[in-house]
Design a protein around this motif. Structure first.
Motif, mmCIF file in Angstrom:
data_model
loop_
_atom_site.group_PDB
_atom_site.id
_atom_site.type_symbol
_atom_site.label_atom_id
_atom_site.label_comp_id
_atom_site.label_asym_id
_atom_site.label_seq_id
_atom_site.Cartn_x
_atom_site.Cartn_y
_atom_site.Cartn_z
ATOM 1 N N LEU A 147 -26.085 -36.860 -48.170
ATOM 2 C CA LEU A 147 -25.642 -37.960 -47.311
ATOM 3 C C LEU A 147 -24.581 -38.800 -48.011
ATOM 4 O O LEU A 147 -23.582 -39.190 -47.406
ATOM 5 N N ALA A 148 -24.778 -39.052 -49.297
ATOM 6 C CA ALA A 148 -23.787 -39.817 -50.057
ATOM 7 C C ALA A 148 -22.451 -39.078 -50.097
ATOM 8 O O ALA A 148 -21.390 -39.706 -50.016
ATOM 9 N N THR A 201 -16.908 -38.995 -48.779
ATOM 10 C CA THR A 201 -15.778 -38.087 -48.588
ATOM 11 C C THR A 201 -15.070 -38.295 -47.254
ATOM 12 O O THR A 201 -13.832 -38.353 -47.212
ATOM 13 N N LEU A 202 -15.815 -38.405 -46.170
ATOM 14 C CA LEU A 202 -15.171 -38.546 -44.868
ATOM 15 C C LEU A 202 -14.283 -39.785 -44.773
ATOM 16 O O LEU A 202 -13.136 -39.676 -44.325
ATOM 17 N N PRO A 203 -14.747 -40.969 -45.210
ATOM 18 C CA PRO A 203 -13.844 -42.127 -45.155
ATOM 19 C C PRO A 203 -12.595 -41.967 -46.029
ATOM 20 O O PRO A 203 -11.510 -42.406 -45.655
ATOM 21 N N PHE A 237 -11.048 -39.100 -46.769
ATOM 22 C CA PHE A 237 -10.159 -38.182 -46.057
ATOM 23 C C PHE A 237 -9.484 -38.888 -44.880
ATOM 24 O O PHE A 237 -8.297 -38.683 -44.629
ATOM 25 N N ILE A 238 -10.235 -39.710 -44.160
ATOM 26 C CA ILE A 238 -9.665 -40.427 -43.019
ATOM 27 C C ILE A 238 -8.617 -41.429 -43.495
ATOM 28 O O ILE A 238 -7.522 -41.524 -42.937
ATOM 29 N N LYS A 239 -8.944 -42.186 -44.546
ATOM 30 C CA LYS A 239 -8.019 -43.209 -45.073
ATOM 31 C C LYS A 239 -6.722 -42.577 -45.579
ATOM 32 O O LYS A 239 -5.639 -43.143 -45.410
ATOM 33 N N LEU A 240 -6.828 -41.413 -46.195
ATOM 34 C CA LEU A 240 -5.636 -40.722 -46.687
ATOM 35 C C LEU A 240 -4.825 -40.082 -45.559
ATOM 36 O O LEU A 240 -3.722 -39.585 -45.799
ATOM 37 N N VAL A 242 -10.321 -35.122 -52.546
ATOM 38 C CA VAL A 242 -11.465 -34.492 -53.210
ATOM 39 C C VAL A 242 -11.725 -35.167 -54.554
ATOM 40 O O VAL A 242 -12.879 -35.420 -54.919
ATOM 41 N N SER A 243 -10.682 -35.496 -55.295
ATOM 42 C CA SER A 243 -10.847 -36.144 -56.602
ATOM 43 C C SER A 243 -11.526 -37.503 -56.467
ATOM 44 O O SER A 243 -12.471 -37.803 -57.211
ATOM 45 N N VAL A 244 -11.068 -38.308 -55.522
ATOM 46 C CA VAL A 244 -11.683 -39.624 -55.316
ATOM 47 C C VAL A 244 -13.138 -39.466 -54.891
ATOM 48 O O VAL A 244 -14.033 -40.155 -55.390
ATOM 49 N N SER A 245 -13.398 -38.540 -53.988
ATOM 50 C CA SER A 245 -14.768 -38.321 -53.519
ATOM 51 C C SER A 245 -15.696 -37.885 -54.641
ATOM 52 O O SER A 245 -16.831 -38.346 -54.743
#
Length: 122
Positions: A63-64, A69-71, A73-76, A98-101
């Motif tokens: 869940l984490a 990851t989804l936010p 990817f959306i923000k980028l 992916v790196s930030v996530s």
């Protein structure tokens, strides 16, 4: 007769081509909702050598992983960028996302897990 036979891949491609952008984005997000936990499951399995336990220390990480990851990817703008073109810019955006996530998920793992997984897992 051979020219009139359309294979499943061509039908899928034709169906996707006529979908509105919002539906295409929703499909990409839905694919990520399935693939991100699957990738984490595979990484844990490869690192630990056995399938992860449902009652082990890591179930909340799935869940984490989605919630981080989804936010990102959306923000980028990844879902928007993939709709327009696929090129080196998109590859860079995916790598950044992916790196930030991974970094955020690793920090969450360290801060909130009683039995933190090794950083190599991420």
């Amino acid at each position: 007769m051979t020219g009139s036979i359309i294979g499943p891949a061509q039908r899928l491609q034709a169906w996707l081509a006529v979908l509105p952008r919002s539906r295409k984005r929703l499909l990409m997000v839905a694919a990520d909702v399935v693939c991100i936990p699957a990738a984490l499951f595979t990484a844990l399995w490869l690192k630990q050598g056995t399938a992860p336990n449902a009652d082990g220390p890591e179930p909340w990480l799935y869940l984490a992983a989605l919630c981080t990851t989804l936010p990102v990817f959306i923000k980028l703008g990844l879902y928007r960028a993939v709709m327009r073109f696929v090129g080196s810019k998109v590859v860079g955006m995916v790598l950044a996302g992916v790196s930030v996530s991974v970094l955020v998920l690793g920090v969450i793992n360290e801060l909130f897990s009683s039995e933190a997984l090794p950083w190599e897992t991420f």
